[in-house]
Design a protein around this motif. Structure first.
Motif, PDB file in Angstrom:
ATOM      1  N   VAL A  57       0.846  -1.195   0.000  1.00 56.09           N
ATOM      2  CA  VAL A  57       0.000   0.000   0.000  1.00 56.09           C
ATOM      3  C   VAL A  57       0.885   1.250   0.000  1.00 56.09           C
ATOM      4  O   VAL A  57       0.640   2.201  -0.740  1.00 56.09           O
ATOM      5  N   TYR A  58       1.935   1.231   0.813  1.00 61.73           N
ATOM      6  CA  TYR A  58       2.856   2.367   0.901  1.00 61.73           C
ATOM      7  C   TYR A  58       3.426   2.703  -0.481  1.00 61.73           C
ATOM      8  O   TYR A  58       3.448   3.861  -0.893  1.00 61.73           O
ATOM      9  N   PHE A  59       3.878   1.685  -1.212  1.00 63.28           N
ATOM     10  CA  PHE A  59       4.419   1.929  -2.546  1.00 63.28           C
ATOM     11  C   PHE A  59       3.330   2.302  -3.545  1.00 63.28           C
ATOM     12  O   PHE A  59       3.551   3.125  -4.434  1.00 63.28           O
ATOM     13  N   ASP A  60       2.163   1.714  -3.405  1.00 59.62           N
ATOM     14  CA  ASP A  60       1.066   1.973  -4.337  1.00 59.62           C
ATOM     15  C   ASP A  60       0.674   3.448  -4.340  1.00 59.62           C
ATOM     16  O   ASP A  60       0.273   3.986  -5.376  1.00 59.62           O
ATOM     17  N   VAL A  61       0.781   4.110  -3.194  1.00 58.29           N
ATOM     18  CA  VAL A  61       0.400   5.520  -3.117  1.00 58.29           C
ATOM     19  C   VAL A  61       1.604   6.459  -3.062  1.00 58.29           C
ATOM     20  O   VAL A  61       1.464   7.632  -2.760  1.00 58.29           O
ATOM     21  N   ASN A  62       2.784   5.911  -3.323  1.00 58.37           N
ATOM     22  CA  ASN A  62       4.006   6.711  -3.310  1.00 58.37           C
ATOM     23  C   ASN A  62       4.283   7.283  -1.925  1.00 58.37           C
ATOM     24  O   ASN A  62       4.704   8.427  -1.773  1.00 58.37           O
ATOM     25  N   GLY A  63       3.993   6.490  -0.901  1.00 54.33           N
ATOM     26  CA  GLY A  63       4.243   6.897   0.477  1.00 54.33           C
ATOM     27  C   GLY A  63       3.081   7.665   1.059  1.00 54.33           C
ATOM     28  O   GLY A  63       2.277   8.247   0.338  1.00 54.33           O
ATOM     29  N   PHE A  64       2.966   7.625   2.375  1.00 58.07           N
ATOM     30  CA  PHE A  64       1.932   8.373   3.070  1.00 58.07           C
ATOM     31  C   PHE A  64       2.354   8.585   4.511  1.00 58.07           C
ATOM     32  O   PHE A  64       3.264   7.930   4.997  1.00 58.07           O
TER      33      PHE A  64
END
Length: 136
Positions: A57-64
């Motif tokens: 998920v972290y990579f899918d959204v380019n970090g959060f």
């Protein structure tokens, strides 16, 4: 189950090491899996599969930014990323699983598993592109 923990670990071993300084460590003391990324609050999981999905998920959204989520809800980057990414994020929470998320969405567990596979696939593609760029 995930929890925030700011205690520095001493007996950790690397389970997964991704690009851009992201990794999952196993705590040698309590057998939990800690997600680490630059400038990201510490978060730990009882289950390695949840830690890996969280990394996807972290990579899918380019970090959060996870810090303060308890007070403000789901990180906006995750919500804005779409139904599949939000489903994957929710599955990683300590009180949720695929069946709960399926009920929340009015879907079947099979549909939710499909969403999770899409997030995993996109995250893998992103990491592969970063690796390729770093090798150039």
């Amino acid at each position: 189950m995930s929890t925030h923990d700011t205690t520095p670990a001493t007996d950790d071993s690397i389970v997964e090491e991704y690009v851009l300084g992201v990794r999952i460590l196993e705590d040698g003391v309590d057998d939990r899996y800690r997600f680490e990324a630059p400038e990201h609050t510490e978060i730990a999981f009882d289950d390695l599969a949840d830690a890996r999905l969280y990394a996807d998920v972290y990579f899918d959204v380019n970090g959060f930014v996870e810090d303060g989520t308890g007070e403000r809800g789901v990180p906006p980057e995750v919500v804005q990323a779409g139904k599949d990414t939000l489903a994957a994020y929710l599955v990683t929470l300590p009180w949720a699983d695929v069946n709960w998320v399926a009920s929340f969405y009015g879907a079947t567990p099979t549909e939710i598993e499909r969403y999770l596979s899409w997030v995993r696939d996109r995250a893998e593609e992103i990491r592969a592109r970063v690796n390729a760029q770093q090798l150039e």
